[in-house]
Design an enzyme around this catalytic site. Structure first.
Site, PDB file in Angstrom:
ATOM      1  N   HIS A  85      -1.140   2.148  -2.143  1.00  0.00           N
ATOM      2  CA  HIS A  85      -2.070   2.907  -1.299  1.00  0.00           C
ATOM      3  C   HIS A  85      -1.329   3.867  -0.380  1.00  0.00           C
ATOM      4  CE1 HIS A  85      -1.517   0.473   2.456  1.00  0.00           C
ATOM      5  NE2 HIS A  85      -1.364  -0.539   1.639  1.00  0.00           N
ATOM      6  N   ASP A  87      -2.661   5.217   2.619  1.00  0.00           N
ATOM      7  CA  ASP A  87      -2.978   5.177   4.051  1.00  0.00           C
ATOM      8  C   ASP A  87      -2.114   4.166   4.795  1.00  0.00           C
ATOM      9  OD1 ASP A  87      -4.413   3.057   2.707  1.00  0.00           O
ATOM     10  OD2 ASP A  87      -5.589   2.786   4.528  1.00  0.00           O
ATOM     11  N   GLU A 182      -7.004   1.693   1.836  1.00  0.00           N
ATOM     12  CA  GLU A 182      -6.817   0.263   1.566  1.00  0.00           C
ATOM     13  C   GLU A 182      -6.800  -0.537   2.852  1.00  0.00           C
ATOM     14  OE1 GLU A 182      -4.356  -3.456   0.825  1.00  0.00           O
ATOM     15  OE2 GLU A 182      -4.130  -1.828   2.273  1.00  0.00           O
ATOM     16  N   HIS A 388       2.088  -2.959  10.165  1.00  0.00           N
ATOM     17  CA  HIS A 388       1.013  -2.694  11.131  1.00  0.00           C
ATOM     18  C   HIS A 388       1.515  -2.646  12.571  1.00  0.00           C
ATOM     19  CE1 HIS A 388      -2.481  -4.168   8.299  1.00  0.00           C
ATOM     20  NE2 HIS A 388      -1.541  -3.484   7.664  1.00  0.00           N
TER      21      HIS A 388
END
Length: 417
Positions: A85, A87, A182, A388
């Site tokens: 993905h 993003d 995603e 993250h």
């Protein structure tokens, strides 16, 4: 510079090129892709795929990149898809990422220059103990790095580059799928599997070197709405029932020593409030419910509802609405029907000289939904760690092992055809 060093340098440069492009997705946006800037990376990937000779490479209106590396064998080989993905997570800024290469990592703490308070310590990142002598890439301290999942993108692209330049290595038709959104759970909402035309797939989006994941959480999203009673605060005695306070009490009354992300690990599920908003008359909270067992997942919703009912006994004029919606399901149910997909992945990792680590994902992946859409799709390591957040890191050498694994998967499917 030897061939291996050249490979590392090319892979490193490719990853950094992608990491610098802001592709953060937005859960509050109704569009697909949720942010147009994801297409900025999509355009770069299409241009590079075309340059590698994948003449059908394209970016569609929804932000998906499709491409085909044609078969170079006479065998009838199942069509294999590699997916990552584009993003990055909404949890931490992805704007103006400044990747830093820490060459020949020696085990010392890595203080990031733009915020010295952000320190990556081996004592907190256990996998760093296996990285001595390797080259570690981090961000600068104010953003995430984006190795989740630009490491996967770079690895697939390097594998495609290698195969396209080494025609003596036989493989079947290989499909490429790069997805948007995603990170906000919408990665395959608009994926066109008929257009893709693959039989089996592998997402390249895992963490630890050598890992293959055939199991994810099953996931539901829950919305709890509290309907309170509003009154002028100066004359509220015996009348007001604040929806905000009721909702806060419900959240506080949920179990604390179990069924929370903070108190669970391995195969244990949880109930997790992720956002709340409201007023005296009406308040709303969003929850994510997670478990590897679908029956237990349903029980988590029952726990949430029972707590709400119990709290509301003290507020006779107020009420609630609880809505639970499925998000994705444990892909193991599908993958167990296609053992060759896992077996070929395991052998590919072993051929790369690695010890296989068969794991479960305490989270989701595009592969979960793709599996239930008809494309059985386990997850292979990409080498990304601490995703993250600002302490995210990835090892260049681990990424190169992922490239080898992708190439090996393509070869093994051809050999076994």
């Amino acid at each position: 510079m030897n061939t291996y060093e050249n490979k590392l340098k090319q892979l490193q440069e490719r990853f950094i090129r992608y990491a610098k492009i802001d592709t953060q997705s937005d859960p509050d946006s109704p569009t697909c892709p949720s942010t147009l800037k994801q297409k900025d990376l999509g355009k770069v990937l299409v241009a590079e795929l075309l340059e590698l000779g994948l003449s059908d490479a394209s970016l569609d209106e929804f932000g998906y990149v499709y491409a085909t590396l044609p078969s170079n064998t006479d065998k009838q080989v199942p069509v294999i898809c590699f997916c990552s993905h584009m993003d990055t997570s909404p949890d931490c800024s992805g704007a103006q990422v400044k990747p830093i290469i820490h060459y020949n990592y020696n085990g010392e703490d890595l203080a990031l220059p733009d915020d010295p308070n952000v320190v990556i310590k081996m004592s907190e990142h256990r996998d760093l103990k296996d990285q001595l002598g390797n080259d570690i890439i981090t961000a600068s301290g104010t953003t995430l790095l984006g190795a989740d999942n630009k490491a996967g993108l770079a690895e697939i692209m390097e594998a495609v580059s290698f195969l396209s330049q080494n025609q003596q290595i036989k493989h079947g038709t290989i499909k490429i799928l790069f997805t948007p959104d995603e990170e906000i759970g919408r990665g395959v909402d608009k994926a066109d599997l008929k257009k893709l035309g693959a039989d089996f797939g592998y997402t390249i989006d895992g963490e630890t070197l050598g890992s293959i994941e055939d199991e994810t959480f099953s996931a539901d999203g829950a919305t709890l709405i509290i309907k309170g009673v509003s009154s002028h605060p100066g004359f509220a005695k015996g009348k007001m029932e604040s929806a905000i306070k009721i909702l806060a009490t419900i959240i506080d009354a949920l179990p604390k020593d179990r069924l929370t992300p903070e108190s669970t690990h391995q195969k244990e599920g949880f109930i997790h409030p992720v956002s709340m908003q409201g007023h005296v008359e009406r308040a709303e909270a969003q929850f994510i419910l997670r478990d590897f067992d679908d029956e237990l997942l349903c029980q988590h919703a029952v726990v949430l509802e029972n707590v709400a009912k119990e709290v509301l006994k003290s507020y006779p004029s107020s009420g609630y609405e609880l809505t639970v919606k499925p998000q994705y399901r444990n892909m193991k149910k599908v993958l167990d029907q296609y053992p060759q997909v896992i077996a070929n992945g395991v052998q590919a990792i072993e051929r790369a000289g690695l010890k296989v680590k068969k794991q479960s994902i305490r989270g989701g992946t595009d592969g979960s939904r793709l599996s239930f859409m008809g494309l059985p799709c386990p997850n292979i390591f990409a080498g990304e760690h601490a995703f993250h957040g600002k302490q995210e890191w990835v090892s260049v050498q681990d990424m190169e092992k992922a490239v080898q694994t992708i190439v090996n998967i393509a070869c093994i499917w051809e050999e076994r055809a």
